[in-house]
Each structure stands twice: as structure tokens, then as C-alpha cells.
Design an enzyme around this catalytic site. Structure first.
Site, PDB file in Angstrom:
ATOM      1  N   ASN A  24     -38.961  19.362  52.732  1.00 23.55           N
ATOM      2  CA  ASN A  24     -39.292  17.947  52.916  1.00 23.55           C
ATOM      3  C   ASN A  24     -40.772  17.654  53.101  1.00 23.55           C
ATOM      4  O   ASN A  24     -41.239  16.559  52.752  1.00 23.55           O
ATOM      5  CB  ASN A  24     -38.528  17.391  54.120  1.00 23.55           C
ATOM      6  CG  ASN A  24     -37.030  17.401  53.912  1.00 23.55           C
ATOM      7  OD1 ASN A  24     -36.543  17.173  52.800  1.00 23.55           O
ATOM      8  ND2 ASN A  24     -36.279  17.678  54.970  1.00 23.55           N
ATOM      9  N   HIS A  36     -30.672  15.757  50.769  1.00 22.29           N
ATOM     10  CA  HIS A  36     -31.317  16.557  51.808  1.00 22.29           C
ATOM     11  C   HIS A  36     -30.771  16.244  53.194  1.00 22.29           C
ATOM     12  O   HIS A  36     -30.864  17.075  54.094  1.00 22.29           O
ATOM     13  CB  HIS A  36     -32.827  16.338  51.768  1.00 22.29           C
ATOM     14  CG  HIS A  36     -33.509  17.130  50.703  1.00 22.29           C
ATOM     15  ND1 HIS A  36     -34.767  17.659  50.846  1.00 22.29           N
ATOM     16  CD2 HIS A  36     -33.088  17.514  49.471  1.00 22.29           C
ATOM     17  CE1 HIS A  36     -35.102  18.325  49.751  1.00 22.29           C
ATOM     18  NE2 HIS A  36     -34.094  18.233  48.902  1.00 22.29           N
ATOM     19  N   ARG A  49     -32.592  11.723  46.433  1.00 20.45           N
ATOM     20  CA  ARG A  49     -32.894  13.024  47.036  1.00 20.45           C
ATOM     21  C   ARG A  49     -32.736  12.993  48.559  1.00 20.45           C
ATOM     22  O   ARG A  49     -32.311  13.981  49.170  1.00 20.45           O
ATOM     23  CB  ARG A  49     -34.317  13.435  46.648  1.00 20.45           C
ATOM     24  CG  ARG A  49     -34.731  14.840  47.075  1.00 20.45           C
ATOM     25  CD  ARG A  49     -36.037  15.208  46.396  1.00 20.45           C
ATOM     26  NE  ARG A  49     -36.470  16.561  46.715  1.00 20.45           N
ATOM     27  CZ  ARG A  49     -37.437  16.852  47.578  1.00 20.45           C
ATOM     28  NH1 ARG A  49     -38.069  15.867  48.207  1.00 20.45           N
ATOM     29  NH2 ARG A  49     -37.785  18.098  47.810  1.00 20.45           N
TER      30      ARG A  49
END
Length: 332
Positions: A98, A70, A66
Site C-alpha cells: 500500500n 486490499h 484495488r
């Protein structure tokens, strides 16, 4: 216990032996052999640290995968996500996608520290993220691929970019696809990369509206299986429990496979952004069905889409820098 952990790490490393998907990068400045002379042990070092981290906590595989996603969706794959707030830099770690969610930064720090001992200021943090994402996928049982390398690290971060460019769990299908297209990715990439939700967890706060107030009418999402929704309500109440964790794929939550797509076809996708793949687009629905029926096709498409995503606006040549530590720029 130490012997058990060592054995797991050995087995994990052997998992990288299967047939490797090999792809040429669309960016001629990135290629898998980039560190062969300057830091020949780079990939083995990354692999070893990731294997130890995943052996300690299986969830870490999804967390590291992830982080790469991101990072790439904000200013390109430049490790801007890793920067802490300092001076004029406002960290992306505070963004809505986040905050209280992104994790694995300590593992990236450990990788960087090991690489700095082996070959100082040579391997970029952006490349570490790309390699860790691949290694995490393989450790969880997913496909292997050659990672094009040669990215450099950004000297800045973008909190607004992180808030606006990363697809959100409650976004509509068209909004999610638009965000992908901005990065040069298409609907195949969208569906294939969504398959990363075959591992990992999501928080109650990320899908609560589907259980209680999907369309602002105080009613649940009609595209969510009722029995599954009832189970979710047990630990995701109308208020409270925001940080309670739920498997994105409850069939095989730590195994990288195509069961995520089978759940979507059964109306048991956890996030709104998951389920809309079957309800808002015939093209995406067809891909979900294809992946649910053929794990090999899913693996092939996922690997290719990961390489494609890893090519989003990399810094190369004299742009950016090679950070000494991943949390701050060299001059700070």
C-alpha cells in the site's frame, strides 16, 4: 467545463442501466437490500460521488477497485485498510503493498461525508468500499452486479497481515494461489480477479526485476516479450524512476475489457504475477484463453468472484462498529 463534467456524470450514471448480474451472498447476513429502509439513497449517493471522481480522473476507477481487494485480503472486508495510525492502531497504509501505492482515500472520505449527512452512522465504510468497487467497474465499462451489504467496520488494523496476505507482484504462482485459497477463493477467482488489471497502472519498482534480474542471474525474464521489455526499459531504468507509472493494459488502459488476457497470451503481461497465469499452470492458462476469447464469460466470472471476495469474513450483527469517519474508530 462545468457543463461538460455534468454531462459526463450523467452519461456515467446511465452506464449502470445494463443487465445486472445478481447473486445471493454466501453469508446470510449480507444482502443487497440491507439499507433500503435505513438509508434508501445510500447506493445512489455512492454512485454519484464515484462518478464525479472518475470523471475528474479516469485512473481513480482502478484505485477504488484495488482498495476493496486490499481491504478484504486482510482480516476480511472490514475497512481496516482505511484506518490511520492512532493510539494502538498501526495503519495498513504503511505496508509494502500500500505504501506510495494505495490511493482514493479522499474519495471514500467524500462518500462517507455525504452519507453521514443523509443518514448518520448507518452505512459502514466496509460497504462503501464494496459499492465503490462495483461502481468503478461499471464506469470503466465492466459488468454490473448486486452488492450484498451489511458489513460492519473493524476497530483494528493489521500491518503484518497487509504485508503477508496480499499477493505481491513478484510472488510465484503457487504463492499467489495459496494466498487466495486462504481466503476461500480458488483458481477461477484468481484469474478472473486478476482481470481487474485491465485498468490502472503499476510502478516501475513493481516489475523492474523482470527487466534486469528476474532470477538473480542479471538476466531479464524470458517469459516477457523482448520488444515490450525494450519499451519498458526506456522509462524503468536499473536504478531510479521507482514511481514511474505504466499501464497494466496498454491496449485499453481505462476500459474494463478482456484485452488484459490477450496481452498475457502475447507474453506482454506487465507484472510477474500477471504473466505466471499463462506459464505456471495449465488450469489458469485455460482460463486466460477462455477469457481472451469470450468477454462475456470473463465479465460473468469476474462479477461472481467479486461477490465471493466481498464475503470474506465480514463483521456483522454486533461485531465491530459503524464508523462516523472512515479513518478512525469511533472512540478515538
Amino acid at each position: 467545463m462545468a457543463q461538460s463534467t455534468s454531462f459526463f456524470v450523467l452519461v456515467a450514471l446511465l452506464a449502470f442501466a445494463p443487465i445486472c448480474f445478481s447473486f445471493k451472498s454466501d453469508n446470510d447476513n449480507l444482502y443487497p437490500q440491507y439499507y433500503y429502509k435505513s438509508c434508501p439513497q445510500a447506493q445512489e449517493i455512492v454512485k454519484s460521488v464515484v462518478a464525479k471522481a472518475v470523471a475528474k480522473e479516469a485512473r481513480m476507477a482502478a484505485s477504488l477497485l484495488r482498495l476493496h481487494f486490499h481491504d478484504c485480503f486482510v482480516k476480511g472486508c472490514d475497512a481496516s485498510l482505511l484506518l490511520d495510525s492512532r493510539g494502538s492502531i498501526v495503519t495498513e497504509k504503511r505496508s509494502n503493498p500500500n505504501r506510495n501505492s494505495a490511493r482514493g482515500f479522499d474519495v471514500i472520505d467524500d462518500i462517507k461525508s455525504a452519507l453521514e449527512k443523509e443518514c448518520p452512522q448507518t452505512v459502514s465504510c466496509a460497504d462503501i468500499l464494496a459499492l465503490a468497487a462495483r461502481d468503478s467497474t461499471v464506469l470503466a465499462g465492466g459488468p454490473n452486479w448486486e452488492v450484498p451489504l451489511g458489513r460492519r467496520d473493524s476497530r483494528s488494523a493489521s500491518l503484518s497481515g497487509s504485508n503477508n496476505d496480499i499477493p505481491a507482484p513478484n510472488n510465484t504462482f503457487n504463492t499467489i494461489l495459496t494466498k487466495f485459497k486462504r481466503q476461500g477463493l480458488d483458481v477461477v477467482d484468481l484469474v478472473a480477479l486478476s482481470g481487474s488489471h485491465t485498468i490502472g497502472n503499476s510502478r516501475c519498482v513493481s516489475f523492474r526485476q523482470r527487466l534486469y534480474n528476474q532470477s538473480g542471474n542479471s538476466k531479464p525474464d524470458t517469459t516477457l516479450d523482448e520488444s515490450y521489455a525494450a519499451q519498458l526499459r526506456n522509462r524503468c531504468p536499473k536504478s531510479g524512476g521507482d514511481q514511474n507509472l505504466f499501464f497494466l493494459d496498454f491496449i485499453s488502459p481505462t476500459k474494463f475489457d478482456n484485452s488484459y488476457f490477450k496481452l498475457l497470451l502475447a507474453s506482454k503481461g506487465l507484472l510477474n504475477s500477471d504473466q505466471v497465469l499463462t506459464t505456471k499452470s495449465e488450469e489458469s492458462l485455460a482460463l486466460v484463453k477462455q477469457y481472451a476469447e469470450n468477454n462475456a464469460v470473463f465479465f460473468d466470472h469476474f462479477a461472481k468472484s467479486m461477490v465471493k471476495m466481498g464475503n470474506i469474513s465480514p463483521l456483522t450483527g454486533s461485531s465491530g462498529e459503524i464508523r462516523k469517519t472512515c479513518r478512525k474508530i469511533n472512540s478515538s
